[in-house]
Design an enzyme around this catalytic site. Structure first.
Site, PDB file in Angstrom:
ATOM      1  N   ASP A 218       3.781   6.976  -3.713  1.00 23.55           N
ATOM      2  CA  ASP A 218       3.286   5.634  -3.373  1.00 23.55           C
ATOM      3  C   ASP A 218       2.373   5.139  -4.492  1.00 23.55           C
ATOM      4  OD1 ASP A 218       2.329   3.277  -1.860  1.00 23.55           O
ATOM      5  OD2 ASP A 218       3.281   4.281  -0.179  1.00 23.55           O
ATOM      6  N   HIS A 281       5.934   0.101  -3.969  1.00 17.90           N
ATOM      7  CA  HIS A 281       5.107   1.300  -3.741  1.00 17.90           C
ATOM      8  C   HIS A 281       5.264   2.300  -4.885  1.00 17.90           C
ATOM      9  CE1 HIS A 281       3.672   0.319   0.329  1.00 17.90           C
ATOM     10  NE2 HIS A 281       4.846  -0.263   0.488  1.00 17.90           N
ATOM     11  N   CYS A 294       8.892  -4.722 -14.943  1.00 15.24           N
ATOM     12  CA  CYS A 294       9.438  -5.943 -15.551  1.00 15.24           C
ATOM     13  C   CYS A 294       8.482  -6.463 -16.615  1.00 15.24           C
ATOM     14  CB  CYS A 294       9.648  -7.011 -14.483  1.00 15.24           C
ATOM     15  SG  CYS A 294      10.996  -6.627 -13.363  1.00 15.24           S
ATOM     16  N   GLU A 345       8.273  -3.284   1.920  1.00 18.84           N
ATOM     17  CA  GLU A 345       7.186  -4.048   1.310  1.00 18.84           C
ATOM     18  C   GLU A 345       7.347  -4.191  -0.202  1.00 18.84           C
ATOM     19  OE1 GLU A 345       3.713  -2.968   4.528  1.00 18.84           O
ATOM     20  OE2 GLU A 345       4.099  -1.512   2.958  1.00 18.84           O
ATOM     21  N   TRP A 488       0.512   7.551   8.739  1.00 18.47           N
ATOM     22  CA  TRP A 488       0.207   7.015   7.412  1.00 18.47           C
ATOM     23  C   TRP A 488      -1.156   7.526   6.995  1.00 18.47           C
ATOM     24  CZ3 TRP A 488       3.872   5.237   4.505  1.00 18.47           C
ATOM     25  CH2 TRP A 488       5.017   4.690   5.092  1.00 18.47           C
TER      26      TRP A 488
HETATM   27  C1  ACM Z   1       5.692   0.847   6.401  1.00 17.68           C
HETATM   28  O1  ACM Z   1       4.888   0.933   7.357  1.00 17.68           O
HETATM   29  N1  ACM Z   1       5.293   0.362   5.225  1.00 17.68           N
HETATM   30  C2  ACM Z   1       7.057   1.257   6.540  1.00 17.68           C
END
Ligand code: ACM
Length: 553
Positions: A218, A281, A294, A345, A488
């Site tokens: 990440d 990420h 980029c 995201e 998370w």
């Molecule tokens: C997520 O919670 N970004 C999958």
């Protein structure tokens, strides 16, 4: 008994005092102490009806079986030299003090392990406890393993005293609702040592979870050794600080250590699913190899939570080569057929501005950046196909379409029509991880996470009421292959905190994953919690006592 209470208190205060508001500590201590004292005063009563996750069918009868030295241990040849038999021997020794040696010869009484190929689900099993002893039937080692996990819960706890070997008469026929029952850890945010992840695996297995998804990369850290790109771990695994603490944080797993974890989990019938999150990420990649952006510049690993607009550049051939090389190493570590490619995201702003991306869109007639997303994942999937692997993605609506062999995770709070249509028309698979039920990083009570007050509460009861097919038609439900819950890691610096956020919510979630819908009931779950929490304590797992439901006991 006092000794046990003191041990609990000392365990809690040593490991968690610095991380949890004091009021919570106090609540936990009083709660656990009262449970233990309550137990010590009560007549030992062993019940067959407090197994979590709830088995498919439980038929209890009056009476108890107690193992003794004269009993036999007959094991079918299919299971004879298996880890499961060793596990069972260890459990019996721990709970009864008796060491039985497996034999292929019948015995009148004792423990019998039979092979029964009429049990069609390889994870299913039959467990019978009667006057003649303990009998397991299964068609696969997995089923036997889960039968042993159930037996572990039927034994009284050690704190329940001398009689701890007695087992209640019962016949349990069990089979899972879903074949994919996952939890996720996020060591990309805070590195978790391999030994800690093994502890996490041990406890998951007790509750019949069979997948551990590791979010390995990440913006805050790259955690997996890739020999061809050493800077990923030299540079990409260390951030200079975390949320203003001024302390560098880092760590990564060698390929050898990850293989060891895979083997450890495999013995517990848990497959490890690695996630290499792309094309967003990925600041930990860009910090090491800025030419893959980029708009190359000096990148620094993120030090605060949040979504970045930095993406790998899908207009550059080097990016595809990078993933080709990285995935070639990843697939050698993780032997299973699925690999998580992230996909969440990833705002398209940069791709809109990038001449490389615009040229790629033009040359391949992709239409726009959402078409480029589909093209990007199509090419990455071609790499997986070479290795006979399938991708899993966090579903996002900005990917025009996903590869035909994909599994899509429903993780936001809604059921996007576009996702359901794509799943139905193209036969994709779905993992239901609805945001209101499966985010174990969300606080369990007000004040749990004072620094993240944007997060909604996710109580034990909310988790219990997760219904994986709610809001879906029968046809749509047929595409669900399983469920997954997430820890998370932004606010999870170590294993104790990971356990604290996971349990007891994962017990509730395990019933959504394993138990037949007809057998699920919040009240009956609550009645099983006391024993389960003591079992967690006995196994050294720190959890959040759900005082709001149980403090009247
Ligand atoms: C997520 O919670 N970004 C999958």
């Amino acid at each position: 008994m006092r000794r046990v209470v003191f041990q609990l208190i000392s365990f809690i205060s040593k490991t968690l005092w610095p991380q949890i508001p004091n009021i919570q500590i106090l609540g936990s201590l009083l709660f656990l102490a009262s449970l233990v004292c309550h137990k010590s005063g009560a007549q030992t009563q062993v019940l067959a009806n407090n197994v979590v996750p709830e088995p498919f069918e439980v038929r209890s009868a009056k009476g108890y079986f107690t193992l003794n030295e004269t009993h036999g241990f007959i094991v079918a040849k299919e299971f004879f030299n298996s880890n499961e038999i060793v596990n069972l021997q260890q459990l019996l020794k721990l709970k009864t003090g008796i060491e039985l040696l497996p034999s292929k010869n019948p015995a009148k009484e004792g423990v019998a392990i039979k092979f029964n190929d009429s049990i069609k689900n390889s994870e299913g099993y039959l467990l019978e406890i009667s006057q003649t002893g303990i009998r397991f039937e299964a068609s696969h080692k997995k089923g036997l393993f889960y039968g042993i996990q159930t037996l572990r819960q039927l034994f009284p706890l050690s704190i329940e005293g001398e009689n701890s070997g007695s087992l209640p008469f019962v016949i349990i026929k069990d089979t899972p609702r879903f074949s994919f029952r996952a939890l996720m850890l996020d060591p990309a945010r805070y590195f978790l040592p391999i030994e800690d992840m093994k502890r996490y695996v041990d406890v998951m297995a007790m509750y019949k979870f069979n997948r551990l998804h590791l979010h390995l990369t990440d913006d805050h850290g790259w955690r997996i050794e890739i020999k061809k790109y050493p800077k990923l771990t030299e540079i990409g695994s260390v951030r200079k600080e975390t949320m203003g603490d001024g302390k560098p944080h880092g760590g990564f797993y060698t390929q050898k250590a990850l293989k060891e974890l895979v083997a450890y989990a495999k013995e517990r019938h848990i497959e490890i699913i690695p996630e290499i999150d792309m094309p967003g990420h990925g600041i930990s990649i860009l910090a090491a190899y800025p030419e893959l952006a980029c708009f190359p510049k000096k990148f620094e690993l993120s030090t605060t939570p949040g979504v970045s607009k930095e993406l790998l550049c899908a207009g550059k051939e080097e990016v595809y080569q990078f993933y080709e090389d990285v995935l070639a190493e990843v697939v050698k570590i993780f032997p299973y057929n699925i690999l998580h490619l992230g996909g969440d995201e990833a705002p398209l702003d940069q791709w809109k501005r990038s001449p490389h991306c615009q040229a790629m869109i033009h040359n391949n007639r992709l239409g726009d950046e959402e078409g480029l997303m589909a093209y990007f994942f199509g090419r990455i999937n071609d790499i997986l196909i070479k290795y006979k692997k399938e991708p899993i993605f966090w579903y996002e609506s900005n990917v025009r379409h996903y590869p035909a062999n994909s599994s899509l995770i429903l993780w936001r709070n809604e059921h996007p029509d576009k996702m359901l249509r794509e799943i139905q028309t193209r036969g994709l698979k779905m993992i239901n991880s609805h945001g209101r039920s499966a985010y174990f990083d969300y606080p369990q009570w007000k004040g749990d996470l004072p620094n993240a007050d944007w997060m909604p509460l996710l109580t034990l009861k909310d988790t219990y009421h997760f219904d994986p097919v709610r809001g879906l038609t029968d046809e749509e439900s047929g595409f669900i292959k399983g469920v997954e819950a997430y820890v998370w890691g932004e606010y999870v610096p170590n294993l104790e905190r990971a356990f604290y956020m996971t349990y007891p919510r994962a017990l509730a979630f395990s019933e959504a994953a394993w138990s037949a819908d007809k057998n699920r009931s919040w009240n009956s779950f609550l009645s099983k919690l006391e024993k389960q929490m003591l079992l967690l304590s006995e196994n050294g797992v720190f959890f959040r006592p759900p005082v709001e439901y149980l403090n009247t006991n």
